[in-house]
Design an enzyme around this catalytic site. Structure first.
Site, PDB file in Angstrom:
ATOM      1  N   GLU A  91      77.196  35.538  37.277  1.00 56.99           N
ATOM      2  CA  GLU A  91      77.210  35.800  38.713  1.00 56.99           C
ATOM      3  C   GLU A  91      75.796  35.846  39.270  1.00 56.99           C
ATOM      4  OE1 GLU A  91      81.439  38.110  39.368  1.00 56.99           O
ATOM      5  OE2 GLU A  91      79.648  39.372  39.204  1.00 56.99           O
ATOM      6  N   CYS A 104      69.407  36.924  43.704  1.00 64.08           N
ATOM      7  CA  CYS A 104      69.495  37.759  42.504  1.00 64.08           C
ATOM      8  C   CYS A 104      70.194  36.920  41.436  1.00 64.08           C
ATOM      9  CB  CYS A 104      70.281  39.034  42.799  1.00 64.08           C
ATOM     10  SG  CYS A 104      70.565  40.060  41.343  1.00 64.08           S
ATOM     11  N   CYS A 111      75.798  41.087  28.477  1.00 63.29           N
ATOM     12  CA  CYS A 111      74.580  41.847  28.164  1.00 63.29           C
ATOM     13  C   CYS A 111      74.793  42.628  26.874  1.00 63.29           C
ATOM     14  CB  CYS A 111      74.252  42.811  29.312  1.00 63.29           C
ATOM     15  SG  CYS A 111      72.651  43.637  29.139  1.00 63.29           S
ATOM     16  N   CYS A 115      74.025  50.082  29.094  1.00 60.10           N
ATOM     17  CA  CYS A 115      73.704  51.083  30.111  1.00 60.10           C
ATOM     18  C   CYS A 115      75.003  51.607  30.719  1.00 60.10           C
ATOM     19  CB  CYS A 115      72.808  50.480  31.191  1.00 60.10           C
ATOM     20  SG  CYS A 115      71.241  49.847  30.537  1.00 60.10           S
ATOM     21  N   CYS A 118      76.289  50.583  34.462  1.00 62.05           N
ATOM     22  CA  CYS A 118      76.225  49.180  34.889  1.00 62.05           C
ATOM     23  C   CYS A 118      77.444  48.414  34.382  1.00 62.05           C
ATOM     24  CB  CYS A 118      74.947  48.547  34.349  1.00 62.05           C
ATOM     25  SG  CYS A 118      74.802  46.781  34.684  1.00 62.05           S
ATOM     26  N   GLY A 162      72.480  40.533  32.361  1.00 55.65           N
ATOM     27  CA  GLY A 162      71.642  40.336  31.179  1.00 55.65           C
ATOM     28  C   GLY A 162      70.281  41.020  31.269  1.00 55.65           C
ATOM     29  N   GLU A 163      69.605  41.077  30.133  1.00 52.05           N
ATOM     30  CA  GLU A 163      68.266  41.636  30.009  1.00 52.05           C
ATOM     31  C   GLU A 163      67.280  40.475  29.856  1.00 52.05           C
ATOM     32  OE1 GLU A 163      64.833  42.945  29.650  1.00 52.05           O
ATOM     33  OE2 GLU A 163      66.285  44.537  30.043  1.00 52.05           O
ATOM     34  N   SER A 194      63.135  42.050  36.220  1.00 50.93           N
ATOM     35  CA  SER A 194      63.491  43.451  35.988  1.00 50.93           C
ATOM     36  C   SER A 194      63.946  43.649  34.547  1.00 50.93           C
ATOM     37  CB  SER A 194      64.612  43.856  36.944  1.00 50.93           C
ATOM     38  OG  SER A 194      65.050  45.170  36.669  1.00 50.93           O
ATOM     39  N   SER A 217      63.788  49.248  35.162  1.00 54.06           N
ATOM     40  CA  SER A 217      64.961  50.072  35.489  1.00 54.06           C
ATOM     41  C   SER A 217      64.803  51.383  34.752  1.00 54.06           C
ATOM     42  CB  SER A 217      66.253  49.359  35.035  1.00 54.06           C
ATOM     43  OG  SER A 217      66.494  48.243  35.842  1.00 54.06           O
ATOM     44  N   LEU A 218      64.353  52.402  35.449  1.00 53.04           N
ATOM     45  CA  LEU A 218      63.975  53.661  34.796  1.00 53.04           C
ATOM     46  C   LEU A 218      65.116  54.673  34.838  1.00 53.04           C
ATOM     47  CD1 LEU A 218      61.659  55.213  33.429  1.00 53.04           C
ATOM     48  CD2 LEU A 218      60.946  55.978  35.711  1.00 53.04           C
ATOM     49  N   HIS A 219      65.450  55.168  36.026  1.00 50.07           N
ATOM     50  CA  HIS A 219      66.620  56.014  36.302  1.00 50.07           C
ATOM     51  C   HIS A 219      66.564  57.411  35.700  1.00 50.07           C
ATOM     52  CE1 HIS A 219      67.881  52.201  37.751  1.00 50.07           C
ATOM     53  NE2 HIS A 219      68.163  51.708  36.573  1.00 50.07           N
ATOM     54  N   ASN A 293      76.159  52.311  43.052  1.00 48.51           N
ATOM     55  CA  ASN A 293      77.397  51.635  43.434  1.00 48.51           C
ATOM     56  C   ASN A 293      78.435  51.891  42.348  1.00 48.51           C
ATOM     57  OD1 ASN A 293      76.084  50.215  45.748  1.00 48.51           O
ATOM     58  ND2 ASN A 293      74.877  49.401  44.050  1.00 48.51           N
ATOM     59  N   CYS A 336      73.934  46.241  43.309  1.00 46.58           N
ATOM     60  CA  CYS A 336      73.225  46.509  42.066  1.00 46.58           C
ATOM     61  C   CYS A 336      74.121  47.256  41.070  1.00 46.58           C
ATOM     62  CB  CYS A 336      71.985  47.339  42.388  1.00 46.58           C
ATOM     63  SG  CYS A 336      70.878  47.519  41.008  1.00 46.58           S
TER      64      CYS A 336
END
Length: 344
Positions: A91, A104, A111, A115, A118, A162-163, A194, A217-219, A293, A336
């Site tokens: 996507e 994006c 992936c 996480c 996600c 994906g990473e 990212s 991507s810390l969070h 989200n 996101c």
């Protein structure tokens, strides 16, 4: 099965042409058709002789990514399912705002990182995308921006499925095709990659002297909390990431963007903001606070508006540049953390 013509480098193409008795300069013409003009049909390469086009067609093909299905949000966001040559789907999203048209894009089918917040993280990683498949997403989303909004694409973010740093070579090659004068001739400053945080690959980005923007991507800015939501942190701790990001900055001079989703009751307190401030002081950086989200697979909720405001204000009062990013495309699961293939 024929080889994809786009997998050939310039020298390989020159060697093939030499075997066929064709002049070497034809290689540059072919590359221009592929990477500047984005053609997906060998027969469309009109400044090549019919004989050469037929010879190319006998041995090679171009396997373009195609739009399988698009969904349109009330806010203008367009989410597309892109079909790859082997029927896998990824996507990508066009995010329009008053000042930007952002693509994006995805770098993997699924992936391998799990996480917890996600949707893509609940999918299996099927395979990496190649550089041409990443490039094609940009072209298809660029076409959507021009056709639907009569606006050019302005930014590209590798923040889809994906990473990216676990598909390192193809991601860098795709950036090269997008930024090269022999390709789309974009400024690398309009591209952001990212990562969830692969320390050794962040250092490699520094060694390779990349010019694009890097986002982490810390969070959560302490190991205990980050381990809970991002298992990758167990092998890439805050300390390791600090060292890698410092190294990256020294090598490139590029500030880092920290992406931080503020989850209700998890990482939204003043103590969490203090942890983040401490992390920001170690590496020249700015912070994007991202609205969460919800997804079906997880119970996280977005923090309350006043908690987000206090969190951001604390950072700003202590000298950190903060942007609060509002979600777009939430009604079509395009925001996101929501990208996931629900059908084949």
């Amino acid at each position: 099965m024929k080889q994809d013509l786009r997998k050939l480098g310039l020298e390989q193409l020159k060697d093939w042409l030499k075997e066929k008795g064709e002049p070497a300069f034809r290689a540059k013409q072919i590359m221009e058709w592929i990477w500047q003009k984005s053609v997906t049909e060998i027969q469309a390469m009109s400044n090549l002789s019919k004989t050469l086009r037929e010879a190319l067609s006998n041995e090679f093909e171009i396997n373009p990514v195609t739009v399988y299905k698009s969904q349109y949000s009330d806010d203008g966001t367009i989410k597309s399912g892109f079909r790859l040559f082997d029927k896998h789907l990824v996507e990508g999203v066009l995010i329009p705002t008053d000042t930007r048209m952002t693509a994006c894009i995805s770098s993997q089918v699924g992936c391998s990182l799990t996480c917890k917040f996600c949707a893509t993280g609940y999918m299996k990683r099927e395979r990496n995308l190649d550089a041409a498949e990443i490039y094609d997403q940009v072209i298809l989303i660029k076409n959507q921006a021009e056709e639907r909004f009569n606006q050019p694409l302005t930014n590209i973010v590798y923040m889809g499925m994906g990473e990216p740093l676990l598909n390192y070579q193809a991601v860098l090659e795709s950036v090269e095709k997008i930024t090269s004068p022999e390709g789309l001739n974009w400024s690398p400053k309009r591209i952001t990659v990212s990562t969830a945080g692969i320390a050794k690959m962040i250092k490699k980005l520094g060694d390779d002297g990349v010019k694009f923007n890097l986002a982490l991507s810390l969070h959560a800015a302490n190991d205990e909390k980050r381990n809970t939501i991002m298992p990758i942190n167990e092998s890439n701790s805050i300390k390791n990431l600090t060292e890698a990001l410092t190294y990256f900055y020294k090598k490139t001079g590029n500030k880092i963007t920290f992406e931080y989703i503020v989850f209700n009751g998890f990482n939204d307190t003043l103590d969490d903001a203090k942890d983040l401030l401490k992390f920001c002081k170690r590496v020249p950086s700015k912070v994007n606070i991202i609205e969460y989200n919800p997804i079906n697979e997880a119970d996280f909720r977005n923090a309350e508006a006043d908690a987000i405001e206090k969190f951001a204000k604390y950072l700003e009062n202590n000298g950190v540049t903060v942007n609060i990013r509002r979600s777009r495309g939430k009604d079509i699961d395009a925001a996101c953390g929501q990208l996931a293939i629900k059908e084949n």
